[in-house]
Design a protein around this motif. Structure first.
Motif, mmCIF file in Angstrom:
data_model
loop_
_atom_site.group_PDB
_atom_site.id
_atom_site.type_symbol
_atom_site.label_atom_id
_atom_site.label_comp_id
_atom_site.label_asym_id
_atom_site.label_seq_id
_atom_site.Cartn_x
_atom_site.Cartn_y
_atom_site.Cartn_z
ATOM 1 N N THR A 122 0.793 -1.150 0.156
ATOM 2 C CA THR A 122 0.124 0.166 -0.046
ATOM 3 C C THR A 122 0.868 1.314 0.027
ATOM 4 O O THR A 122 0.309 2.378 -0.519
ATOM 5 C CB THR A 122 -0.968 -0.016 1.139
ATOM 6 N N ASP A 123 2.136 1.126 0.483
ATOM 7 C CA ASP A 123 2.877 2.348 0.710
ATOM 8 C C ASP A 123 3.868 2.372 -0.630
ATOM 9 O O ASP A 123 4.574 3.341 -0.982
ATOM 10 C CB ASP A 123 3.775 2.366 1.591
ATOM 11 N N GLY A 124 3.439 1.703 -1.673
ATOM 12 C CA GLY A 124 4.144 1.689 -3.067
ATOM 13 C C GLY A 124 5.532 0.734 -3.308
ATOM 14 O O GLY A 124 6.073 0.904 -4.134
ATOM 15 N N THR A 125 5.766 0.077 -2.010
ATOM 16 C CA THR A 125 6.928 -0.639 -2.066
ATOM 17 C C THR A 125 6.800 -2.037 -3.068
ATOM 18 O O THR A 125 5.650 -2.548 -2.914
ATOM 19 C CB THR A 125 7.312 -0.843 -0.681
ATOM 20 N N PRO A 126 7.596 -2.415 -3.836
ATOM 21 C CA PRO A 126 7.477 -3.341 -4.739
ATOM 22 C C PRO A 126 7.458 -4.955 -3.783
ATOM 23 O O PRO A 126 7.824 -4.779 -2.869
ATOM 24 C CB PRO A 126 8.553 -3.442 -5.838
ATOM 25 N N ILE A 127 6.245 -5.603 -4.152
ATOM 26 C CA ILE A 127 6.239 -6.836 -3.793
ATOM 27 C C ILE A 127 6.690 -7.879 -4.913
ATOM 28 O O ILE A 127 7.600 -8.948 -4.140
ATOM 29 C CB ILE A 127 4.879 -7.434 -3.498
ATOM 30 N N THR A 128 6.730 -7.857 -5.959
ATOM 31 C CA THR A 128 7.099 -8.630 -7.104
ATOM 32 C C THR A 128 8.230 -8.370 -7.638
ATOM 33 O O THR A 128 8.471 -7.103 -8.050
ATOM 34 C CB THR A 128 6.089 -9.069 -8.006
ATOM 35 N N TYR A 129 9.338 -9.224 -8.012
ATOM 36 C CA TYR A 129 10.396 -9.036 -8.626
ATOM 37 C C TYR A 129 10.973 -10.015 -9.682
ATOM 38 O O TYR A 129 10.137 -10.861 -9.661
ATOM 39 C CB TYR A 129 11.636 -8.806 -7.634
ATOM 40 N N THR A 130 11.841 -9.581 -10.389
ATOM 41 C CA THR A 130 12.470 -10.882 -11.365
ATOM 42 C C THR A 130 13.966 -10.893 -10.930
ATOM 43 O O THR A 130 14.586 -10.523 -10.170
ATOM 44 C CB THR A 130 12.645 -10.180 -12.822
ATOM 45 N N LEU A 131 14.208 -12.271 -11.457
ATOM 46 C CA LEU A 131 15.593 -12.769 -11.139
ATOM 47 C C LEU A 131 16.471 -12.290 -12.067
ATOM 48 O O LEU A 131 16.445 -12.201 -13.401
ATOM 49 C CB LEU A 131 15.730 -14.376 -11.136
ATOM 50 N N GLY A 132 17.690 -11.669 -11.676
ATOM 51 C CA GLY A 132 18.536 -11.331 -12.582
ATOM 52 C C GLY A 132 19.755 -11.994 -12.682
ATOM 53 O O GLY A 132 19.604 -13.365 -12.688
ATOM 54 N N LYS A 133 21.019 -11.638 -12.766
ATOM 55 C CA LYS A 133 22.161 -12.381 -13.257
ATOM 56 C C LYS A 133 22.623 -13.206 -11.862
ATOM 57 O O LYS A 133 23.023 -14.365 -12.103
ATOM 58 C CB LYS A 133 23.459 -11.705 -13.570
ATOM 59 N N GLN A 134 22.123 -12.725 -10.789
ATOM 60 C CA GLN A 134 22.273 -13.291 -9.514
ATOM 61 C C GLN A 134 21.463 -14.477 -9.159
ATOM 62 O O GLN A 134 20.004 -13.976 -9.345
ATOM 63 C CB GLN A 134 22.442 -12.497 -8.407
ATOM 64 N N PRO A 135 21.366 -15.601 -9.013
ATOM 65 C CA PRO A 135 20.610 -16.652 -8.728
ATOM 66 C C PRO A 135 19.833 -16.286 -7.172
ATOM 67 O O PRO A 135 20.516 -15.778 -6.397
ATOM 68 C CB PRO A 135 21.294 -17.988 -8.804
#
Length: 848
Positions: free
Chosen positions: A791-804
């Motif tokens: 609700t405060d705008g902080t992301p919940i969902t991310y993607t995986l980058g080069k780091q596992p």
């Protein structure tokens, strides 16, 4: 461990709880049992004639027996020796030694007398002998022959042992006296056995070396049936898994689901101590060397006993008598013995013509328990007589259930061993028992307690009880009531359903489905060939995937962290499943799915909430191909619990989303591959390894991407990421590996304060690589549904980058013989908000 599997085990173990005996005066006797040369005799049966009191001597030939009885004699017996009876003084503490004289073998000469000196392999004639046995293993195995075929008889028996009069005469068992009258006091000296399960199998076995192929044609099969309450096939598979066929020429032998290093393994001299006991001459004037072997570390999973080795140049095993040290880290197994006999072939080699594994199980210390025995007998061996090439094709096991049911006259003529009087009655007694109303009521109660289902008549069941009530942040207090039909309703048709209500969201949920079996068997009896249709209107946590557990199980109500982002789902499924006898299968499916965000989860486009998305609709066609060679499992209704073995399991899935079909909004393709393998490492334990990967083609919103399996419960889950939050990571391409290793006490057994507790160490590591293409990254396209935020705008969902993503754990298993606790550590993506870097997770598992 799942409830339905517990029914099979509970049926065999239930009556072993709380057994006790009523005693009179106490007599204590201890002493040493030796042969005429003065050498200690291990594994000698010591018992009080006419009673159920008895034990076996330890590896040093010593015994200590305490009992309450006015009897004044003690009897000693061991295969190959004359039984001896000595007088004792009732009610006193005393020492009585015994000397046994060989009966089956004639002592030819005494070769070596063990001296009290430091043991070493160098210049040790016993080690030199065992190395000759190891060097000649290949020519003494059946695989030495190009072709071989023989007739094989198997018998598996379980019996309650040494039941007290208090149990037999209690008010709960008075109606079942005809069962208790069937006790056997002759089969195992010093013990009274009450057979409860018996299984026999007669088969013709054909072996070909190149290319290697073993084909078993089952001619007859007979077993005690509990089909009204448990999966009889699954029970048989599980019991045979505990009592697997063993071969001393293998480097490792599987006993009670654990690997034991063979005394003639290539690495045997590293782990065992060997002593030449004597040389004997058999009835046909052949000379054998008797070799004793013991583990260097008594706490390791190793065997001890005697090997009888030929001196004709083959250095083959002619007989073996083996057991394990009583201090070994095993659960519920108080004692076991493995006997092997070998027969000479016309070309002068030996093949194992009989092996018998006997074990005494018990949940608690005491005289009462469960006795199990498996005997495999081979006869009519024919060497190097090939069958036509086409004969070896197809399934390795051929069984026509309509032809394997044979009359008693067939078994009397063809079984290799004669059954005891008690064994012959067990089939009839159990059938009679299951027809009694009082027994049916008792089994209904047991089924309800262990599996959570209650019969309503004979055609319908209500349950499971662990889903009747639970709670969560979206629905609040939730009630559910469900039911299903039984095979008594129809073997070809299966119906199931439930209804639930959430008091916070004030919504009804429901599910109904049905299956039809084209092979006119039960729709959950392997091999399945059935079509299933279902419709579900219910909630779901995105990214939560559970095995063998209902999502609304009460215990899953307890979760860590934020857990208020859910979905309302409307899912229609239509599937056709076709399983083959070689344990391959394919499944064709259609799925129409409408999902709506629930709780604080919302779907929106752009940068604000104004352009919200109320619902996503998809229509999918799917194909799943599965190959599980030599798979065994316990079959419940609607699920299967695999029985682990060394063979891998491959599962390939292909899904195609079709835009426009039933208002579906997206075209896409999704492929994935999952490989599961149990890797056994002998003394170092075993690992469960899962390798998987997947790829999505097409442009889709993030809720249709791969939402990686997360776990916010406090239960340790093998194929989920235990410190990943729900909805934390999504990918359209990924690859991962999970390794969960159980050391079976290899380290703790060497620490004095820990080995008495029989704890076992575990460790795990999980690594996940993933990524998201530019086409599917909503951060680059405002017209797509954006990643979830707090609700405060902080992301919940991310993607995986080069780091596992990496997490690992170390833990202690076998706490109270059931519980495992892991300390889990997350190593990457530590800056994501509201995550846990550390955690303690628990798991309940039944292991020997």
């Amino acid at each position: 461990m799942n409830g339905s599997k517990n029914i099979g085990l509970g049926l065999l173990l239930l009556l072993t709880l709380g057994f006790s005996s009523v005693f009179a005066q106490t007599t204590r006797v201890k002493g040493l049992v030796t042969d005429k040369s003065g050498a200690p005799l291990p594994f000698v049966s010591v018992f009080v004639p006419g009673t159920a009191f008895g034990m076996v001597t330890d590896a040093a030939g010593r015994y200590e027996l305490q009992f309450d009885s006015p009897k004044d004699s003690l009897r000693f017996s061991l295969m190959g020796y004359k039984a001896v009876t000595i007088r004792i003084k009732p009610g006193q503490e005393q020492v009585r030694n015994a000397v046994l004289e060989s009966s089956a073998k004639t002592l030819s000469e005494f070769v070596v007398k063990r001296k009290k000196e430091r043991y070493r392999n160098k210049d040790n004639p016993a080690v030199e002998l065992i190395r000759l046995v190891i060097d000649n293993k290949s020519k003494n195995r059946m695989e030495h022959y190009d072709y071989a075929n023989y007739n094989q008889y198997e018998k598996l028996e379980f019996a309650l042992s040494n039941l007290s009069d208090k149990i037999r005469n209690s008010r709960f068992t008075r109606k079942y006296q005809f069962v208790f009258e069937n006790q056997d006091t002759t089969k195992l000296e010093g013990r009274s056995l009450l057979p409860m399960y018996l299984e026999e199998k007669l088969a013709d076995v054909y072996f070909r070396r190149d290319p290697e192929k073993k084909k078993t044609i089952i001619k007859a099969d007979k077993k005690v049936s509990f089909e009204n309450y448990i999966d009889n096939r699954g029970l048989s598979a599980y019991l045979n898994h505990i009592y697997q066929s063993v071969d001393i020429y293998d480097n490792n032998m599987m006993l009670f689901t654990n690997q034991f290093l063979s005394p003639i393994a290539n690495a045997g001299p590293t782990f065992y101590r060997y002593y030449i006991a004597d040389t004997i001459t058999t009835a046909d004037s052949s000379k054998l060397i008797v070799l004793e072997f013991y583990p260097r570390n008594k706490m390791d999973r190793l065997l001890e006993g005697k090997l009888y080795i030929t001196l004709d140049g083959n250095y083959a095993i002619q007989k073996a008598d083996m057991t394990a040290n009583k201090e070994i880290n095993l659960n519920f197994i108080r004692d076991f013995h493995l006997y092997m006999d070998f027969e000479k072939t016309p070309d002068g080699r030996y093949f194992m013509n009989k092996n018998t594994l006997m074990a005494d199980f018990g949940l608690f210390k005491g005289s009462s328990g469960l006795y199990g025995e498996r005997t495999v007998s081979i006869k009519d061996m024919v060497i190097n007589k090939p069958m036509p090439e086409a004969f070896y094709a197809g399934s390795p096991v051929v069984e026509n259930e309509n032809e394997t049911a044979k009359p008693d006259s067939f078994w009397m003529a063809h079984r290799h061993d004669t059954l005891t009087t008690a064994e012959t009655k067990v089939y009839q007694n159990i059938d009679s028992l299951q027809n009694m109303k009082s027994f049916k009521r008792t089994m209904d109660i047991i089924t309800f307690l262990l599996a959570g289902w209650k019969s309503v008549g004979t055609k319908f069941e209500v349950g499971p009880v662990n889903t009747f009530y639970n709670f969560n942040p979206v629905e609040g207090f939730r009630l559910r009531l469900g039911g299903r039909t039984t095979p008594k309703f129809s073997k070809s048709i299966y119906l199931e359903g439930y209804t639930a209500y959430g008091f916070k969201d004030q919504r009804w949920k429901y599910y109904f489905g049905g299956s039809y079996a084209f092979n006119h068997k039960s729709v959950y009896q392997w091999p399945v060939r059935a079509i299933k249709a279902s419709y579900q209107h219910d909630t779901k946590i995105p990214g939560q995937e559970l095995q063998f557990v209902q999502e609304d199980n009460f215990l899953l109500s307890f979760k860590r962290g934020n857990n208020d982002k859910w979905l309302y789902n409307d899912i229609f499924r239509l599937n056709y499943l076709h399983e083959f006898d070689n344990h391959s299968a394919f499944q064709l499916g259609f799925k129409h799915w409408r999902q709506s965000p629930a709780g604080t989860l919302s779907y929106y486009k752009g940068t604000g909430m104004a352009d919200s998305v109320k619902r996503i609709a998809t229509a999918e066609l799917s194909l799943e191909v599965r190959w599980a060679p030599h798979e065994e499992f316990y079959q419940g209704k609607n699920f299967r619990i695999p029985i682990p073995n060394k063979y891998p399991i491959f599962t390939f899935r292909a899904i195609a989303g079709v835009k426009g079909l039933f208002n579906s909004g997206y075209n896409y393709q999704n492929i994935s591959l999952n490989i599961y393998k149990m890797v056994y490492m002998s003394q170092l334990g075993y690992s469960e390894v899962v390798v998987e990967g997947g790829y999505i083609f097409g442009k889709v919103p993030y809720p249709l991407l791969t939402i990686h399996r997360a776990n916010q419960t406090y239960a340790y889950q093998l194929q989920s990421y235990n410190l990943m939050n729900f909805l934390e990571f999504v990918s359209d391409r990924y690859a991962g590996i999970n390794i969960d290793h159980n050391f079976n006490g290899f380290i703790f057994n060497k620490i004095p304060l820990l080995r008495k507790l029989k704890l076992r160490e575990v460790a795990a590591v999980k690594v996940l690589y993933g990524g998201l293409s530019r086409d599917n990254d909503p951060r680059l396209d405002p017209s797509m549904i954006q990643f979830s935020k707090y609700t405060d705008g902080t992301p919940i969902t991310y993607t995986l980058g080069k780091q596992p993503y990496i997490e690992g754990s170390v833990g202690i298993a076998n706490i109270f013989k059931l519980l495992r606790l892991d300390l889990v550590k997350r190593f990457t993506y530590l800056d994501n908000p509201l995550i846990s870097n550390w955690g303690i997770r628990g798991r309940v598992r039944f292991d020997f």
